[in-house]
Design an enzyme around this catalytic site. Structure first.
Site, PDB file in Angstrom:
ATOM      1  N   HIS A   1      18.434  16.131 -41.612  1.00 61.72           N
ATOM      2  CA  HIS A   1      18.291  16.631 -42.981  1.00 61.72           C
ATOM      3  C   HIS A   1      16.985  16.120 -43.571  1.00 61.72           C
ATOM      4  CE1 HIS A   1      22.918  17.212 -43.537  1.00 61.72           C
ATOM      5  NE2 HIS A   1      22.363  18.215 -42.903  1.00 61.72           N
TER       6      HIS A   1
ATOM      7  N   TYR B   1      26.377  17.347 -48.144  1.00 62.62           N
ATOM      8  CA  TYR B   1      26.898  17.933 -46.916  1.00 62.62           C
ATOM      9  C   TYR B   1      28.213  17.285 -46.495  1.00 62.62           C
ATOM     10  CZ  TYR B   1      26.944  19.550 -42.080  1.00 62.62           C
ATOM     11  OH  TYR B   1      27.303  20.107 -40.883  1.00 62.62           O
TER      12      TYR B   1
ATOM     13  N   ARG C   1      31.963  18.628 -37.839  1.00 62.76           N
ATOM     14  CA  ARG C   1      30.671  17.956 -38.039  1.00 62.76           C
ATOM     15  C   ARG C   1      30.669  17.167 -39.354  1.00 62.76           C
ATOM     16  NH1 ARG C   1      25.163  18.360 -36.332  1.00 62.76           N
ATOM     17  NH2 ARG C   1      23.662  18.630 -38.003  1.00 62.76           N
TER      18      ARG C   1
ATOM     19  N   ARG D   1      27.253  20.819 -33.964  1.00 61.70           N
ATOM     20  CA  ARG D   1      27.683  22.123 -34.466  1.00 61.70           C
ATOM     21  C   ARG D   1      28.518  22.806 -33.390  1.00 61.70           C
ATOM     22  NH1 ARG D   1      22.418  21.475 -35.761  1.00 61.70           N
ATOM     23  NH2 ARG D   1      21.903  21.493 -37.979  1.00 61.70           N
TER      24      ARG D   1
ATOM     25  N   HIS E   1      32.826  23.953 -39.034  1.00 60.88           N
ATOM     26  CA  HIS E   1      31.869  22.964 -39.521  1.00 60.88           C
ATOM     27  C   HIS E   1      32.563  21.716 -40.075  1.00 60.88           C
ATOM     28  CE1 HIS E   1      27.614  23.164 -39.320  1.00 60.88           C
ATOM     29  NE2 HIS E   1      27.425  22.702 -40.535  1.00 60.88           N
TER      30      HIS E   1
ATOM     31  N   LYS F   1      20.441  25.543 -33.440  1.00 59.86           N
ATOM     32  CA  LYS F   1      19.873  25.860 -34.748  1.00 59.86           C
ATOM     33  C   LYS F   1      18.470  25.288 -34.905  1.00 59.86           C
ATOM     34  CE  LYS F   1      20.744  25.643 -39.680  1.00 59.86           C
ATOM     35  NZ  LYS F   1      21.637  25.205 -40.747  1.00 59.86           N
TER      36      LYS F   1
END
Length: 195
Positions: free
Chosen positions: A166, A175, A142, A40, A139, A64
């Site tokens: 995840h 994603y 990523r 990230r 993002h 995160k």
């Protein structure tokens, strides 16, 4: 919050990189660092020269997931990130003349501080606009990493699920922007099985 996409086309990735390289070597490295590490932007911006220069891998505590784990009283986990050869060469060339204590993506404003998330976004947005890309943000780096790893590793969603931390494969597939065509193709491949 806007939904951003991965860059799926290798020629577009190359075009963005070339555009950034012509403008600023730091910005080129930022783009490549994101695509080659899958981190990230908040984690990328904390990296210092000493973390990556001359190394084959480095460790990061993801911001995160660190906060989530602190709330649940679990131990903080350092994630090991391999530095691929192409990225290692970029880092080596870029770091000439930098101090080991410098942030890798150092701001030109003030002393030793990294660029901001907003500045990183502006860099990528400007490059994307120049190259005709839409739905791009920080993002995107990523997600592009995930998309490339997925397609280069025989569509191993479990591997990516683990890398991204995840909870389910469908989250990972959504994603990285796997579209309906890819889903249809996966089903169609079942026709070739001899069962």
């Amino acid at each position: 919050m806007n939904f951003v996409q991965p860059i799926r086309d290798l020629e577009k990735i190359s075009e963005v990189r070339t555009y950034l390289a012509d403008k600023n070597k730091r910005d080129e490295l930022l783009f490549c660092f994101g695509i080659y590490t899958g981190l990230r932007i908040s984690d990328i911006l904390t990296v210092k020269v000493q973390d990556v220069y001359g190394k084959d891998y480095f460790y990061v505590v993801e911001q995160k997931t660190k906060r989530a784990k602190q709330r649940s009283k679990k131990y903080t986990v350092r994630k090991r990130i391999p530095i691929v050869t192409k990225l290692k060469k970029l880092i080596t060339n870029y770091c000439e003349g930098l101090r080991m204590s410098d942030y890798l993506f150092k701001s030109r404003q003030g002393k030793n501080r990294p660029i901001t998330r907003v500045r990183a976004y502006d860099i990528l947005r400007n490059a994307a606009q120049h190259c005709g890309l839409k739905e791009i943000g920080t993002h995107t780096l990523r997600k592009t990493f995930g998309y490339l790893v997925y397609h280069e590793n025989d569509k191993d969603v479990a591997l990516l699920q683990d890398i991204f931390n995840h909870s389910a494969p469908y989250i990972t597939l959504k994603y990285i922007g796997v579209n309906q065509d890819a889903i249809d193709e996966a089903y169609s491949a079942l026709n070739d099985l001899k069962i």
